[in-house]
Motif scaffolding. Structure first.
Motif, mmCIF file in Angstrom:
data_model
loop_
_atom_site.group_PDB
_atom_site.id
_atom_site.type_symbol
_atom_site.label_atom_id
_atom_site.label_comp_id
_atom_site.label_asym_id
_atom_site.label_seq_id
_atom_site.Cartn_x
_atom_site.Cartn_y
_atom_site.Cartn_z
ATOM 1 N N PHE A 11 -7.293 -10.811 5.747
ATOM 2 C CA PHE A 11 -6.474 -9.744 6.350
ATOM 3 C C PHE A 11 -6.520 -8.441 5.540
ATOM 4 O O PHE A 11 -6.512 -7.353 6.110
ATOM 5 C CB PHE A 11 -5.026 -10.221 6.543
ATOM 6 N N ALA A 12 -6.589 -8.549 4.182
ATOM 7 C CA ALA A 12 -6.528 -7.338 3.362
ATOM 8 C C ALA A 12 -7.762 -6.474 3.610
ATOM 9 O O ALA A 12 -7.656 -5.247 3.791
ATOM 10 C CB ALA A 12 -6.417 -7.725 1.890
ATOM 11 N N GLN A 13 -8.911 -7.138 3.647
ATOM 12 C CA GLN A 13 -10.154 -6.414 3.910
ATOM 13 C C GLN A 13 -10.107 -5.761 5.303
ATOM 14 O O GLN A 13 -10.491 -4.604 5.474
ATOM 15 C CB GLN A 13 -11.286 -7.426 3.853
ATOM 16 N N ASN A 14 -9.582 -6.540 6.263
ATOM 17 C CA ASN A 14 -9.493 -6.010 7.638
ATOM 18 C C ASN A 14 -8.567 -4.797 7.689
ATOM 19 O O ASN A 14 -8.842 -3.814 8.377
ATOM 20 C CB ASN A 14 -8.969 -7.088 8.600
ATOM 21 N N VAL A 15 -7.449 -4.881 6.947
ATOM 22 C CA VAL A 15 -6.485 -3.771 6.939
ATOM 23 C C VAL A 15 -7.139 -2.526 6.341
ATOM 24 O O VAL A 15 -7.035 -1.416 6.889
ATOM 25 C CB VAL A 15 -5.224 -4.158 6.126
ATOM 26 N N LEU A 16 -7.856 -2.703 5.223
ATOM 27 C CA LEU A 16 -8.465 -1.542 4.561
ATOM 28 C C LEU A 16 -9.526 -0.905 5.450
ATOM 29 O O LEU A 16 -9.607 0.324 5.559
ATOM 30 C CB LEU A 16 -9.039 -1.950 3.186
ATOM 31 N N SER A 17 -10.350 -1.741 6.147
ATOM 32 C CA SER A 17 -11.350 -1.123 7.041
ATOM 33 C C SER A 17 -10.659 -0.391 8.184
ATOM 34 O O SER A 17 -11.092 0.695 8.586
ATOM 35 C CB SER A 17 -12.343 -2.109 7.647
ATOM 36 N N HIS A 18 -9.585 -0.980 8.685
ATOM 37 C CA HIS A 18 -8.855 -0.354 9.787
ATOM 38 C C HIS A 18 -8.313 1.018 9.356
ATOM 39 O O HIS A 18 -8.427 2.006 10.084
ATOM 40 C CB HIS A 18 -7.701 -1.275 10.202
ATOM 41 N N LEU A 19 -7.757 1.054 8.122
ATOM 42 C CA LEU A 19 -7.188 2.315 7.627
ATOM 43 C C LEU A 19 -8.285 3.355 7.404
ATOM 44 O O LEU A 19 -8.107 4.540 7.711
ATOM 45 C CB LEU A 19 -6.416 2.066 6.323
ATOM 46 N N THR A 20 -9.438 2.888 6.900
ATOM 47 C CA THR A 20 -10.555 3.827 6.684
ATOM 48 C C THR A 20 -10.982 4.440 8.003
ATOM 49 O O THR A 20 -11.166 5.663 8.120
ATOM 50 C CB THR A 20 -11.735 3.071 6.035
ATOM 51 N N GLN A 21 -11.102 3.573 9.012
ATOM 52 C CA GLN A 21 -11.502 4.083 10.345
ATOM 53 C C GLN A 21 -10.481 5.070 10.898
ATOM 54 O O GLN A 21 -10.820 6.021 11.575
ATOM 55 C CB GLN A 21 -11.638 2.926 11.331
ATOM 56 N N LEU B 68 0.835 -1.203 0.000
ATOM 57 C CA LEU B 68 0.000 0.000 0.000
ATOM 58 C C LEU B 68 0.867 1.248 0.000
ATOM 59 O O LEU B 68 1.931 1.271 0.628
ATOM 60 C CB LEU B 68 -0.851 0.056 1.280
ATOM 61 N N THR B 69 0.403 2.273 -0.691
ATOM 62 C CA THR B 69 0.992 3.598 -0.520
ATOM 63 C C THR B 69 -0.065 4.435 0.204
ATOM 64 O O THR B 69 -1.220 4.478 -0.235
ATOM 65 C CB THR B 69 1.331 4.232 -1.881
ATOM 66 N N LEU B 70 0.357 5.044 1.323
ATOM 67 C CA LEU B 70 -0.589 5.797 2.154
ATOM 68 C C LEU B 70 -0.251 7.286 2.131
ATOM 69 O O LEU B 70 0.887 7.662 1.817
ATOM 70 C CB LEU B 70 -0.522 5.286 3.604
ATOM 71 N N ASP B 71 -1.216 8.084 2.514
ATOM 72 C CA ASP B 71 -0.976 9.533 2.561
ATOM 73 C C ASP B 71 -0.323 9.964 3.872
ATOM 74 O O ASP B 71 -0.235 11.129 4.174
ATOM 75 C CB ASP B 71 -2.319 10.266 2.374
ATOM 76 N N ARG B 72 0.116 8.971 4.652
ATOM 77 C CA ARG B 72 0.711 9.290 5.963
ATOM 78 C C ARG B 72 1.612 8.131 6.387
ATOM 79 O O ARG B 72 1.582 7.063 5.761
ATOM 80 C CB ARG B 72 -0.388 9.494 7.007
ATOM 81 N N PRO B 73 2.406 8.308 7.445
ATOM 82 C CA PRO B 73 3.249 7.189 7.911
ATOM 83 C C PRO B 73 2.384 5.968 8.283
ATOM 84 O O PRO B 73 1.216 6.113 8.641
ATOM 85 C CB PRO B 73 3.949 7.744 9.145
ATOM 86 N N THR B 74 2.973 4.784 8.193
ATOM 87 C CA THR B 74 2.245 3.546 8.490
ATOM 88 C C THR B 74 1.743 3.558 9.935
ATOM 89 O O THR B 74 2.540 3.701 10.862
ATOM 90 C CB THR B 74 3.197 2.341 8.328
ATOM 91 N N PRO B 75 0.414 3.438 10.149
ATOM 92 C CA PRO B 75 -0.071 3.391 11.543
ATOM 93 C C PRO B 75 0.473 2.148 12.270
ATOM 94 O O PRO B 75 0.353 1.040 11.733
ATOM 95 C CB PRO B 75 -1.597 3.289 11.385
ATOM 96 N N PRO B 76 1.079 2.292 13.431
ATOM 97 C CA PRO B 76 1.649 1.133 14.144
ATOM 98 C C PRO B 76 0.591 0.109 14.532
ATOM 99 O O PRO B 76 0.890 -1.076 14.723
ATOM 100 C CB PRO B 76 2.296 1.748 15.395
ATOM 101 N N THR B 77 -0.680 0.535 14.593
ATOM 102 C CA THR B 77 -1.760 -0.377 15.007
ATOM 103 C C THR B 77 -2.047 -1.464 13.969
ATOM 104 O O THR B 77 -2.753 -2.431 14.259
ATOM 105 C CB THR B 77 -3.056 0.429 15.216
ATOM 106 N N LEU B 78 -1.490 -1.321 12.744
ATOM 107 C CA LEU B 78 -1.759 -2.331 11.698
ATOM 108 C C LEU B 78 -1.326 -3.735 12.117
ATOM 109 O O LEU B 78 -1.922 -4.725 11.708
ATOM 110 C CB LEU B 78 -1.026 -1.964 10.402
ATOM 111 N N THR B 79 -0.280 -3.807 12.922
ATOM 112 C CA THR B 79 0.234 -5.135 13.298
ATOM 113 C C THR B 79 -0.792 -5.955 14.082
ATOM 114 O O THR B 79 -0.716 -7.170 14.119
ATOM 115 C CB THR B 79 1.508 -5.014 14.173
ATOM 116 N N SER B 80 -1.759 -5.245 14.736
ATOM 117 C CA SER B 80 -2.731 -5.995 15.557
ATOM 118 C C SER B 80 -4.016 -6.327 14.794
ATOM 119 O O SER B 80 -4.937 -6.908 15.359
ATOM 120 C CB SER B 80 -3.048 -5.213 16.837
ATOM 121 N N VAL B 81 -4.078 -5.971 13.499
ATOM 122 C CA VAL B 81 -5.287 -6.276 12.711
ATOM 123 C C VAL B 81 -5.381 -7.789 12.494
ATOM 124 O O VAL B 81 -4.358 -8.452 12.245
ATOM 125 C CB VAL B 81 -5.231 -5.522 11.362
#
Ligand SMILES: Nc1ncnc2c1ncn2[C@@H]1O[C@H](COP(=O)(O)OP(=O)(O)OP(=O)(O)O)[C@@H](O)[C@H]1O
Length: 303
Positions: free
Chosen positions: A262-272, A228-241
């Protein structure tokens, strides 16, 4: 009743167990592929199934018969692809097909077979003068001449160019559509994926897995990768998704490995989290990864 049934088969050469306690069954109308690194025991196993070699221990039934004792019965019902041109050098292609037709009670017309295999123009050529790929196709035609119920193919497309390989895949698919059973060995993962209902992976003489391609990938393929390319630094919380096994960053790209949803979970987490994804690619494991995980070698190292 299984078409092929192989119980605890071992074939030893001196101290080497080339085939080591293999048990497997092939059901009617299945295409089963045998894959494995060089020297894994694929050809030795196939030779035993074909009755060309005798197991040191264990037992084999083919169409309810013993491949060695009942070879004469099975010869009418089983097709075996030859590997060497030794017995045909002085024959022309058409003569070889005519000769082989005479061995069987109900041979197929062989000219259409040559058409399908793309070698009709070679009917009057000597087998010895053909290219490796053309000769390979003659051997397939000879194996099919009596319309066998069960076909054994050893490295069916090894010396074929990509176009001829695709044509050969169509031949195998057509055989399957007509209700026949095929056991083949291959060095090509894409061939196993394209043709086989189930794939047996052999390593050092042992059967290490036997399942559908999908089953093998889900059990032994390992993680998928989401970049993924994000508009911000990688949220550290991704590891717990849920489903995520690792998160790494490479320049501006976040590399997330995981399984299941996991991909769907990651995308919802990022949206939130309010993050915006500006680029995304996903790669899933295939048979190459399965092979590597089960044998410790890549298929490219194997042939
Ligand atoms: N007749 C024989 N005498 C002694 N050893 C043999 C014989 N045939 C095979 N082997 C050995 O048994 C092992 C398995 O060989 P086999 O040809 O079955 O492997 P394979 O999986 O078909 O390999 P490849 O992918 O290279 O064709 C190898 O170590 C080979 O050297």
């Amino acid at each position: 009743m299984s078409v092929v049934s192989c119980r605890d088969v071992t074939r030893s050469f001196g101290d080497l167990a080339a085939v080591d306690g293999v048990s497997l069954s092939v059901e009617q109308n299945e295409v089963v592929g045998i894959i494995g690194p060089n020297g894994a025991g694929k050809t030795t196993l196939l030779n035993c199934l074909e009755g060309l070699d005798v197991p040191t221990s264990g037992s084999i039934d083919v169409l309810g018969f013993c491949p060695v004792k009942d070879a004469h019965v099975l010869a009418q019902r089983v097709g075996v692809q030859l590997q060497h041109a030794a017995l045909l050098p002085r024959l022309k292609v058409g003569e070889a097909l005519e000769l082989f037709s005479s061995f069987y009670a109900r041979p197929m017309p062989w000219r259409p077979l040559l058409e399908t295999l793309g070698i009709a123009a070679k009917e009057k050529s000597y087998v010895a003068k053909l290219s490796g790929g053309e000769r390979q196709r003659v051997f397939i035609a000879l194996a099919l001449i009596h319309d066998p119920e069960l076909l054994f193919l050893d490295e069916l497309t090894t010396s074929l160019d990509p176009q001829a390989r695709l044509a050969m895949w169509e031949v195998v698919r057509d055989i399957r559509r007509r209700g026949k059973t095929v056991v083949l060995t291959t060095h090509y993962m894409e061939e196993a994926e394209a043709l086989c209902d189930r794939v047996a992976i052999i390593n050092q003489g042992r059967l290490v897995a036997l399942d559908t391609v999908r089953g093998l990938i889900s059990a032994h393929g390992g993680d998928s990768t989401l970049r993924l390319t994000l508009d911000r630094p990688t949220p550290p919380t991704l590891t717990s998704v849920e489903g995520v096994s690792s998160v790494n960053s490479d320049n501006a790209v976040t590399i997330i490995r995981g399984r299941g949803a996991f991909a769907q979970n990651v995308l919802s987490h990022l949206t939130q989290a309010g993050a915006v994804v500006t680029d995304m690619t996903m790669s899933s494991p295939g048979m190459e990864e399965v092979f590597l995980n089960l044998t410790g070698r890549t298929m490219r190292e194997a042939p």
